[in-house]
Write an enzyme that holds these catalytic residues in place. Structure first.
Site, PDB file in Angstrom:
ATOM      1  CB  SER A  52       7.124  -1.744  -7.665  1.00  0.00           C
ATOM      2  OG  SER A  52       6.270  -1.470  -6.607  1.00  0.00           O
ATOM      3  CB  THR A  66      -6.262   2.740  -3.896  1.00  0.00           C
ATOM      4  OG1 THR A  66      -6.307   4.141  -4.218  1.00  0.00           O
ATOM      5  CG2 THR A  66      -6.649   2.570  -2.436  1.00  0.00           C
ATOM      6  CG  HIS A  67      -1.295  -1.123  -2.825  1.00  0.00           C
ATOM      7  ND1 HIS A  67      -0.723   0.047  -3.270  1.00  0.00           N
ATOM      8  CD2 HIS A  67      -0.715  -2.127  -3.537  1.00  0.00           C
ATOM      9  CE1 HIS A  67       0.173  -0.244  -4.208  1.00  0.00           C
ATOM     10  NE2 HIS A  67       0.192  -1.553  -4.395  1.00  0.00           N
ATOM     11  CD  GLU A 107       3.795 -12.717   1.008  1.00  0.00           C
ATOM     12  OE1 GLU A 107       4.971 -12.549   0.604  1.00  0.00           O
ATOM     13  OE2 GLU A 107       2.867 -11.940   0.743  1.00  0.00           O
ATOM     14  CG  ASN A 165      10.884  -9.567  -3.303  1.00  0.00           C
ATOM     15  OD1 ASN A 165      10.166  -8.709  -3.779  1.00  0.00           O
ATOM     16  ND2 ASN A 165      10.420 -10.538  -2.541  1.00  0.00           N
TER      17      ASN A 165
END
Ligand code: 8IG
Length: 273
Positions: free
Chosen positions: A40, A94-95, A194, A236
């Site tokens: 990303s 691929t995650h 999280e 972030n």
């Protein structure tokens, strides 16, 4: 005589060499020197690296799955750098959270190795634990904590992970941008972000960056004998570090804003590797 597992026709290494053969054939490039996985915020770097020799839909290459995530393109690109070397850009990560198995997660890294790549550049968008890292800050990965409870290695494959994120490559990156900070990347399974308590746990364990990729890929890259450079774009602040809740939109927006700067940085680093 039995076939060694690593050479069996159904082994992940055999699938990777099939994939590499297709990439070699479709690109006409016999050997790629460096490979990059662009996460990303990093996708535009591919346009700045050099001249695109071939663009291959991942679905045409054995073992690759089309990505369903916005911002992750399912294309494999062969690029000639201005110094004459060849880069393979893998746009189809691929995650682990996709539940396709850890073999699928590291297939692109094993394919890169089978294409000849000696350096694996792994990039990602991630959450920052250090408050001084504003969204849009690129950070070098110095080490990782693998909290996936998984490994890409199969059987009794004991691989040393000291200096997994090559000091030499971090030095090269800092020769381009001396202001680059570094930190320990914590790979969670995801796909949820999280809880604030989990972020505090990661911090207490020595982590600085939280994400959902990279660590498993880095391990596979080291197994394949590649040098690894890891770069996170902090999109972030991690949950509870930031006063406001996380959103995928925030991640996409800060990635977009930082993209021209970090893409130019990455292109310069790759030329210097
Ligand atoms: I972008 O805050 C991005 N990916 N685990 N936590 C985790 N992954 C992430 C985050 C984050 N931001």
């Amino acid at each position: 005589m039995s076939t060694k597992p690593s050479q069996a026709p159904d082994s992940p290494f055999s699938l990777a060499s099939d994939a590499a053969a297709v990439i070699q054939k479709l690109s006409g490039v016999q050997r790629h020197d460096v490979a990059l996985t662009l996460g990303s915020g990093w996708a535009r770097a591919a346009d700045l690296l050099g001249e695109t020799v071939a663009e291959i839909p991942a679905s045409d290459v054995p073992g690759f799955h089309a990505s369903g995530i916005p911002g992750h393109t399912g294309t494999i690109r062969s690029i000639r750098l201005e110094n004459g070397s060849h880069a393979l850009v893998l746009g189809a990560r691929t995650h682990f959270y996709e539940d396709k198995g850890v073999r699928a997660v590291v297939h692109s890294v094993r394919t890169a190795a089978a294409c000849g790549a000696k350096v694996m550049v792994l990039t990602n968008g991630a959450g920052g634990i250090r408050e001084s890292w504003k969204p849009g800050t690129p950070v070098l990965i110095s080490d990782h904590l693998n909290l996936t409870a998984s490994s890409p290695l199969e059987g009794a494959t004991f691989i040393d992970l000291t200096d997994l994120y090559s000091q030499r490559l971090r030095d090269v990156a800092r020769s381009i941008d001396p202001s680059l900070d570094e930190g320990v990347y914590v790979q969670f399974r995801g796909p949820h972000y999280e809880t604030p308590a989990e972020v505090q746990m990661a911090k207490a364990m020595g982590g600085h960056i939280v994400g959902m990729s990279t660590a498993l890929e880095a391990i596979a890259a080291r197994e394949a004998g590649m040098e690894v450079l890891g770069l996170s774009l902090i999109t972030n602040l991690a949950a509870g570090i930031s006063p406001h809740p996380l959103s995928h939109q925030e991640v996409v927006d800060s990635g977009k804003a930082a993209e021209p700067v970090i893409s130019a940085l990455l292109a310069k680093i790759v030329l210097a590797l």
